[in-house]
Design a protein around this motif. Structure first.
Motif, PDB file in Angstrom:
ATOM      1  N   THR A 158      -7.219   4.614  10.645  1.00 22.78           N
ATOM      2  CA  THR A 158      -7.136   5.954  10.504  1.00 22.78           C
ATOM      3  C   THR A 158      -5.685   6.241  10.989  1.00 22.78           C
ATOM      4  O   THR A 158      -5.318   7.511  11.010  1.00 22.78           O
ATOM      5  CB  THR A 158      -8.117   6.854  11.241  1.00 22.78           C
ATOM      6  OG1 THR A 158      -8.244   6.419  12.662  1.00 22.78           O
ATOM      7  CG2 THR A 158      -9.561   6.754  10.604  1.00 22.78           C
ATOM      8  N   LYS A 159      -4.910   5.427  11.162  1.00 19.79           N
ATOM      9  CA  LYS A 159      -3.423   5.753  11.832  1.00 19.79           C
ATOM     10  C   LYS A 159      -2.778   6.409  10.474  1.00 19.79           C
ATOM     11  O   LYS A 159      -3.093   6.327   9.399  1.00 19.79           O
ATOM     12  CB  LYS A 159      -2.559   4.300  11.885  1.00 19.79           C
ATOM     13  CG  LYS A 159      -3.308   3.744  13.369  1.00 19.79           C
ATOM     14  CD  LYS A 159      -2.502   2.714  13.707  1.00 19.79           C
ATOM     15  CE  LYS A 159      -3.188   2.229  15.007  1.00 19.79           C
ATOM     16  NZ  LYS A 159      -2.507   0.655  15.141  1.00 19.79           N
ATOM     17  N   SER A 160      -1.710   7.223  10.855  1.00 23.98           N
ATOM     18  CA  SER A 160      -0.688   7.882   9.918  1.00 23.98           C
ATOM     19  C   SER A 160       0.276   6.619   9.418  1.00 23.98           C
ATOM     20  O   SER A 160       0.282   5.701   9.863  1.00 23.98           O
ATOM     21  CB  SER A 160       0.201   8.825  10.772  1.00 23.98           C
ATOM     22  OG  SER A 160       1.260   8.209  11.184  1.00 23.98           O
ATOM     23  N   ARG A 168      -4.832   2.967   4.810  1.00 27.19           N
ATOM     24  CA  ARG A 168      -6.102   3.264   5.597  1.00 27.19           C
ATOM     25  C   ARG A 168      -7.010   2.643   4.935  1.00 27.19           C
ATOM     26  O   ARG A 168      -8.007   2.137   5.637  1.00 27.19           O
ATOM     27  CB  ARG A 168      -6.062   4.721   5.736  1.00 27.19           C
ATOM     28  CG  ARG A 168      -5.132   5.308   6.619  1.00 27.19           C
ATOM     29  CD  ARG A 168      -5.701   6.718   7.047  1.00 27.19           C
ATOM     30  NE  ARG A 168      -4.808   7.601   7.529  1.00 27.19           N
ATOM     31  CZ  ARG A 168      -4.636   8.920   7.238  1.00 27.19           C
ATOM     32  NH1 ARG A 168      -5.325   9.644   6.396  1.00 27.19           N
ATOM     33  NH2 ARG A 168      -3.442   9.606   8.233  1.00 27.19           N
ATOM     34  N   THR A 169      -7.418   2.644   3.841  1.00 28.27           N
ATOM     35  CA  THR A 169      -8.585   2.276   2.989  1.00 28.27           C
ATOM     36  C   THR A 169      -8.578   0.836   3.212  1.00 28.27           C
ATOM     37  O   THR A 169      -9.436   0.243   3.419  1.00 28.27           O
ATOM     38  CB  THR A 169      -8.502   2.419   1.732  1.00 28.27           C
ATOM     39  OG1 THR A 169      -8.599   4.099   1.523  1.00 28.27           O
ATOM     40  CG2 THR A 169      -9.693   2.208   0.925  1.00 28.27           C
ATOM     41  N   ALA A 185       0.796  -1.229   0.115  1.00 29.86           N
ATOM     42  CA  ALA A 185      -0.002   0.020  -0.016  1.00 29.86           C
ATOM     43  C   ALA A 185       0.877   1.207   0.149  1.00 29.86           C
ATOM     44  O   ALA A 185       1.698   1.467   1.012  1.00 29.86           O
ATOM     45  CB  ALA A 185      -0.928   0.047   1.211  1.00 29.86           C
ATOM     46  N   LEU A 186       0.776   1.955  -1.076  1.00 31.33           N
ATOM     47  CA  LEU A 186       1.531   3.092  -1.247  1.00 31.33           C
ATOM     48  C   LEU A 186       0.871   4.425  -0.654  1.00 31.33           C
ATOM     49  O   LEU A 186      -0.115   5.017  -1.108  1.00 31.33           O
ATOM     50  CB  LEU A 186       1.974   3.565  -2.605  1.00 31.33           C
ATOM     51  CG  LEU A 186       2.772   2.248  -3.414  1.00 31.33           C
ATOM     52  CD1 LEU A 186       2.604   2.531  -4.853  1.00 31.33           C
ATOM     53  CD2 LEU A 186       4.016   2.305  -3.014  1.00 31.33           C
ATOM     54  N   GLY A 187       1.203   4.901   0.520  1.00 31.21           N
ATOM     55  CA  GLY A 187       0.761   5.966   1.302  1.00 31.21           C
ATOM     56  C   GLY A 187      -0.349   5.652   2.095  1.00 31.21           C
ATOM     57  O   GLY A 187      -0.771   4.758   2.148  1.00 31.21           O
ATOM     58  N   ALA A 188      -0.733   6.984   2.709  1.00 33.65           N
ATOM     59  CA  ALA A 188      -1.625   6.761   3.883  1.00 33.65           C
ATOM     60  C   ALA A 188      -3.173   6.452   3.246  1.00 33.65           C
ATOM     61  O   ALA A 188      -3.876   5.531   3.793  1.00 33.65           O
ATOM     62  CB  ALA A 188      -1.778   8.106   4.649  1.00 33.65           C
TER      63      ALA A 188
END
Ligand code: URA
Length: 240
Positions: free
Chosen positions: A177-179, A171-172, A164-167
């Motif tokens: 909802t973590k950073s 998160r999805t 997963a590239l990026g928040a």
């Protein structure tokens, strides 16, 4: 006097030849029959992915269908061991209908190559299949409408690892909802569907974030994350 032909012997010899040159001969440890089964399964996966792509190209589930130039379903190997999932297409991707082809994409290519892999070896896609205007963040309703496409793609490909590239992607897919700073660097489990095995998920910084914050420490962090991915897949870790 003409020699009598031993029909049984001829048939036996023929059968032995056949077995030697085809049936019993293994390529990469697989019989011809197993290879045929594999390639039929690959064809089926590819045609299922093509169907999803066709749906995405026609999609009007949210307002982005009106503002996009091209939808960007994703691309790569239907047999990929790794699926990279980003946030949403940007301007270059919207123009070309392909994921990660702009500056961030070039950096993603470098990361994939540094792992000893080629872009064609992996699957690359996004949470959203259409570009949000001015590259704004994806909205929850857009994610809700678009996510089933990605879920189906992952269910078909069954990669061993999702990166997963990026928040937004992390998160999805992890429904939290973590950073990204908190999420990156360790494996989580993503559940692709009822009765399916969970898929390991590694979150890391988005290449666009790396470009904006191009420090040695950040590059090292991403490389550490990718080394864990390679190690998990028992793939060699190239020297850097
Ligand atoms: N950023 C993304 O998240 N996805 C792309 O395809 C390109 C840039």
């Amino acid at each position: 006097m003409a020699k009598e032909i031993d029909t049984e012997k001829v048939i036996r010899q023929h059968a032995e030849m056949e077995t030697f040159f085809s049936g019993g001969f293994t390529v990469k440890g697989k019989t011809n029959q197993a290879q045929q089964v594999d390639s039929a399964a690959m064809e089926k996966k590819q045609s299922q992915l093509d169907e999803i792509a066709a749906e995405v190209h026609k999609c009007r589930r949210c307002g982005l269908g009106e503002t996009r130039t091209n939808a960007v379903p994703g691309e790569g190997s239907c047999d990929a061991r790794i699926a990279f999932v980003g946030e949403a297409p940007g301007a270059d991707e919207d123009a070309q209908g392909r994921p990660f082809v702009g500056r961030a994409g070039k950096l993603l290519d470098k990361i994939i190559n540094a792992m000893g892999l080629k872009r064609e070896d992996v699957f690359i896609c996004n949470i959203l299949k259409c570009r949000p205007p001015d590259n704004r963040d994806p909205r929850p309703d857009e994610i809700g409408q678009c996510l089933p496409y990605l879920q189906r793609q992952l269910e078909i490909i069954e990669p061993e690892i999702i990166v997963a590239l990026g928040a937004h992607a992390a998160r999805t897919l992890l429904e939290n909802t973590k950073s990204i700073g908190q999420l990156r660097g360790q494996f989580y489990e993503y559940y692709p569907g009822l009765g399916k095995m969970p898929i390991k998920l590694m979150a890391t910084y988005h290449p666009a974030y790396l470009l904006r914050n191009y420090s040695k420490d950040n590059r090292l962090r991403v490389w550490e994350d990718m080394k864990k991915v390679l190690d998990e897949l028992n793939l060699p870790i190239p020297e850097r």
